[in-house]
Every structure is written in C-alpha cells, then in structure tokens.
Design an enzyme around this catalytic site. Structure first.
Site, PDB file in Angstrom:
ATOM      1  N   GLY A  33     -72.429  51.049  17.196  1.00 34.10           N
ATOM      2  CA  GLY A  33     -73.366  50.729  18.267  1.00 34.10           C
ATOM      3  C   GLY A  33     -74.710  50.281  17.730  1.00 34.10           C
ATOM      4  O   GLY A  33     -74.817  49.864  16.574  1.00 34.10           O
ATOM      5  N   LEU A  35     -76.198  47.605  18.595  1.00 36.52           N
ATOM      6  CA  LEU A  35     -75.772  46.276  18.168  1.00 36.52           C
ATOM      7  C   LEU A  35     -76.956  45.337  17.951  1.00 36.52           C
ATOM      8  O   LEU A  35     -77.866  45.258  18.766  1.00 36.52           O
ATOM      9  CB  LEU A  35     -74.828  45.665  19.214  1.00 36.52           C
ATOM     10  CG  LEU A  35     -73.559  46.467  19.528  1.00 36.52           C
ATOM     11  CD1 LEU A  35     -72.684  45.689  20.512  1.00 36.52           C
ATOM     12  CD2 LEU A  35     -72.779  46.806  18.272  1.00 36.52           C
ATOM     13  N   GLU A  37     -77.950  41.258  15.909  1.00 35.54           N
ATOM     14  CA  GLU A  37     -77.360  39.934  15.735  1.00 35.54           C
ATOM     15  C   GLU A  37     -76.246  39.930  14.676  1.00 35.54           C
ATOM     16  O   GLU A  37     -75.298  39.149  14.777  1.00 35.54           O
ATOM     17  CB  GLU A  37     -78.489  38.937  15.379  1.00 35.54           C
ATOM     18  CG  GLU A  37     -78.096  37.479  15.363  1.00 35.54           C
ATOM     19  CD  GLU A  37     -77.321  37.007  16.602  1.00 35.54           C
ATOM     20  OE1 GLU A  37     -77.646  37.424  17.730  1.00 35.54           O
ATOM     21  OE2 GLU A  37     -76.350  36.221  16.432  1.00 35.54           O
ATOM     22  N   HIS A  39     -73.972  42.315  14.174  1.00 31.06           N
ATOM     23  CA  HIS A  39     -72.740  42.711  14.874  1.00 31.06           C
ATOM     24  C   HIS A  39     -72.264  41.583  15.791  1.00 31.06           C
ATOM     25  O   HIS A  39     -71.069  41.302  15.870  1.00 31.06           O
ATOM     26  CB  HIS A  39     -72.986  43.935  15.760  1.00 31.06           C
ATOM     27  CG  HIS A  39     -73.445  45.154  15.030  1.00 31.06           C
ATOM     28  ND1 HIS A  39     -74.720  45.647  15.101  1.00 31.06           N
ATOM     29  CD2 HIS A  39     -72.780  46.003  14.202  1.00 31.06           C
ATOM     30  CE1 HIS A  39     -74.831  46.737  14.383  1.00 31.06           C
ATOM     31  NE2 HIS A  39     -73.671  46.980  13.815  1.00 31.06           N
ATOM     32  N   GLN A  63     -69.032  60.565   8.674  1.00 31.73           N
ATOM     33  CA  GLN A  63     -69.623  59.758   7.600  1.00 31.73           C
ATOM     34  C   GLN A  63     -71.112  60.019   7.404  1.00 31.73           C
ATOM     35  O   GLN A  63     -71.767  59.331   6.636  1.00 31.73           O
ATOM     36  CB  GLN A  63     -69.340  58.274   7.816  1.00 31.73           C
ATOM     37  CG  GLN A  63     -70.035  57.617   8.997  1.00 31.73           C
ATOM     38  CD  GLN A  63     -69.557  56.186   9.207  1.00 31.73           C
ATOM     39  OE1 GLN A  63     -68.462  55.953   9.706  1.00 31.73           O
ATOM     40  NE2 GLN A  63     -70.357  55.213   8.804  1.00 31.73           N
ATOM     41  N   GLY A 149     -68.823  43.220   8.034  1.00 33.28           N
ATOM     42  CA  GLY A 149     -69.918  42.464   7.425  1.00 33.28           C
ATOM     43  C   GLY A 149     -70.004  42.728   5.926  1.00 33.28           C
ATOM     44  O   GLY A 149     -69.737  43.835   5.456  1.00 33.28           O
ATOM     45  N   LEU A 186     -80.195  41.873   8.188  1.00 29.79           N
ATOM     46  CA  LEU A 186     -80.285  42.588   9.465  1.00 29.79           C
ATOM     47  C   LEU A 186     -79.688  43.979   9.330  1.00 29.79           C
ATOM     48  O   LEU A 186     -78.634  44.161   8.717  1.00 29.79           O
ATOM     49  CB  LEU A 186     -79.537  41.835  10.560  1.00 29.79           C
ATOM     50  CG  LEU A 186     -80.099  40.511  11.029  1.00 29.79           C
ATOM     51  CD1 LEU A 186     -79.470  40.126  12.365  1.00 29.79           C
ATOM     52  CD2 LEU A 186     -81.606  40.544  11.162  1.00 29.79           C
TER      53      LEU A 186
HETATM   54  O1  PAF Z   1     -70.301  49.927   9.336  1.00 33.08           O
HETATM   55  C1  PAF Z   1     -70.253  50.744  10.290  1.00 33.08           C
HETATM   56  O2  PAF Z   1     -70.909  50.568  11.321  1.00 33.08           O
HETATM   57  C2  PAF Z   1     -69.372  51.975  10.173  1.00 33.08           C
HETATM   58  O3  PAF Z   1     -69.346  52.455   8.863  1.00 33.08           O
HETATM   59  C3  PAF Z   1     -67.942  51.754  10.691  1.00 33.08           C
HETATM   60  C4  PAF Z   1     -67.201  50.709   9.883  1.00 33.08           C
HETATM   61  C5  PAF Z   1     -67.987  51.327  12.161  1.00 33.08           C
HETATM   62  C6  PAF Z   1     -67.144  53.064  10.606  1.00 33.08           C
HETATM   63  O4  PAF Z   1     -67.732  54.075  11.350  1.00 33.08           O
END
Ligand code: PAF
Length: 303
Positions: A33, A35, A37, A39, A63, A149, A186
């Site tokens: 989330g 988000l 540019e 993404h 994570q 990305g 970004l």
């Molecule tokens: O790059 C991210 O935003 C996160 O590490 C991902 C790949 C969505 C996994 O939670």
C-alpha cells in the site's frame, strides 16, 4: 467508479477462477500500500502484459524486525483504491493478518545465499518474511505474471530464486526503478524527509551513477567504492550502511568488474533509511548505442 475489493483467499479464488474459465491471463502486483508512482508504473506494465490484474495490499508483519516501524507504516487503503481506478486495475486483494497467518501458522520460506548480506545483514528475518508472504500471494492469486520493482533489487532476485527453486508456475517481471526528475528513487520513505534533507537526497543516485560509470571505465573497485562512500557522507548523509558491488543475478560480492553487476547502497539521511541500486558492467560489454545513453544519463543526474 471503484475497484472491487476482496479480503479473503476464498473470495479471491472465486474471482480468479471466473477469469480462468474465460481464458484470461492474470498478473499480480504485490504491494504494502501507500501507493506512489513507482507502484502505479508496475500496475500499468501489468495491464499491458495481462488481461486481468490483481493488486495486493498487505502490510506484512513478518517482514518487519521492528515493532515501531510496523506500527508507523502508512495505511491508506481508500486513497490506494482511488489511485487504481483510473488505471483500470481489476481487483484489489486486502487480506488482514489473521486471514494471511492462521493462529497455528508454522511455515517459513527461507532463501539462503541471496538473502545474506546487503539489507539482509541489517534487517534480521526480513527476507524470510518477504519470501513467506510472496510465496503465499503468488499461490493464492495463481497469476501468470508477477511484477516487482528493481528498486528493491535484493528482494527481486530473492523472489526469482524462490520461484525457480519451488517450481511456482509464474513469470517474474522486473520493472526499472522510477525516479523523480532529480534522480531520487521513488519510495514512500521520501515523505519522511525534511525540506533540507530532500535537497540532499538525490546525491545518493548521482554518486551511484557516477561510480557505476567509473567502474565501467576500469577504476579499481575497492578504492572507487571508498571514494563513493566518502562522497555520500560529504553530501550530508549520516551513515552508509552498505555500498557494494554484487553480481547481477547471483548477488555474489565482486572485487573486480568482470561481468554484469549491480552497485547497491543503503544510507541514512537523518532518521530515514534510503536504498538504491544501478546496473554496471565492463564498458567493453556495452553496445555502442548504450555507451552514450548510459553516460548521458549519468551526466543528467549529476547536473
Ligand atoms: O516490496 C514490497 O512492498 C513488499 O516487500 C512485498 C513484495 C509486497 C511483500 O510484502
């Protein structure tokens, strides 16, 4: 207009099964989330490649190795959903932590070698959390393509390794780092920079590009990296966590530039940790057309 939202694996599978019955190809863009540019470019690329696109939005607790970081992570579901409407994304999958990890959840996906060093050295457990959730998202969506990305380059290579090792039937599609006009990659973290820090921030990209170009022209690796670290600190960064030259696909350390490589950096600007990376290879390997493009790109960012 709004983008349809599903919150459970069962709902997701029902929608995907319908798409499959109609013969549509499917792409997934995994996100946490907030988000930006970068993404949205992934979503646009996914829409060009597949007939149906699922964007996933899940702030993955596994994570984060720091509870305060997890609590502070921006949660902007309504704004994110609104940004996807004009693009034409077909589905937003927003599971909560209980949906993703049952109370008796007991599995960890761990990808050795590629997750060691670089960000892995400074964020214990981070890549196990990433590998575990990405494996679940790829299996839950059963997409044909997944877009990642290059900004998170170690993550991209880890996902590629995992998909190959586990025979997950999906094509991982990398997408180049999206940058501000002044070169800054970004990132949702850029919003945390003060106005003064924001003027310093792009120096990271310009030092990287300059260093990549010097290495390509034959400068010796270790002293050139030392000079680059000093230049990042002189620009106003507080700490360089790492600045390393690694093999492009295996991320092995390289003491000389004898094959395609990545120059990767993580550095602290005040209280904000920024990462970036650029490709480099011995200049003899570049086609003539690319030589001038690469050098010109580096010049533009140095201005
Ligand atoms: O790059 C991210 O935003 C996160 O590490 C991902 C790949 C969505 C996994 O939670």
């Amino acid at each position: 207009m709004s983008v349809p939202i599903v919150r459970t694996v069962a709902e997701l599978r029902t929608v995907v099964a319908g798409w499959r019955r109609s013969g549509a190809s499917i792409a997934v863009v995994p996100t946490m989330g907030a988000l930006h540019e970068g993404h949205l470019s992934l979503v646009r690329a996914a829409l060009e490649r597949a007939e149906r696109v699922v964007v996933t939005l899940f702030v993955n607790p596994k994570q984060f190795n720091n509870a305060a970081d997890l609590a502070a992570y921006p949660r902007t579901e309504n704004e994110d959903a609104a940004k996807l409407v004009p693009l034409g994304a077909h589905l937003l999958y927003v599971p909560d932590a209980e949906e993703m990890y049952s109370a008796d959840f007991a599995t960890t996906v761990s990808v050795s070698a590629i997750s060691e060093g670089l960000c892995g050295a400074f964020r214990p457990g981070h890549f196990d959390g990433v590998a575990t959730v990405v494996a679940k998202l790829l299996l839950q969506t059963s997409a044909d393509f997944a877009f990642f990305g290059e900004k998170d380059f170690q993550q991209l290579q880890l996902v590629r390794r995992m998909v190959q090792d586990l025979d997950i039937p999906i094509t991982i599609v990398p997408y180049p780092t999206v940058r501000e006009a002044d070169g800054l990659a970004l990132s949702s973290r850029n919003l945390r920079l003060s106005p003064a820090e924001r003027t310093i921030a792009p120096k990271l990209a310009s030092v990287l590009l300059d260093t990549a170009e010097r290495l390509a022209r034959g400068s010796p690796v270790l002293p050139t990296l030392d000079e680059a670290r000093a230049a990042i600190l002189a620009a106003g960064y507080r700490e360089v966590e790492y600045l390393e030259l690694r093999g492009e696909t295996d991320l092995q350390s390289m003491a000389s530039l004898d094959r395609p490589a990545r120059l990767l950096v993580a550095a602290w600007l005040g209280d904000t940790r920024l990462i970036d990376n650029v490709a480099t290879s011995p200049i003899g390997n570049w086609p003539d057309s690319q030589r001038s493009v690469e050098v010109e790109g580096a010049k533009q960012l140095r201005r």
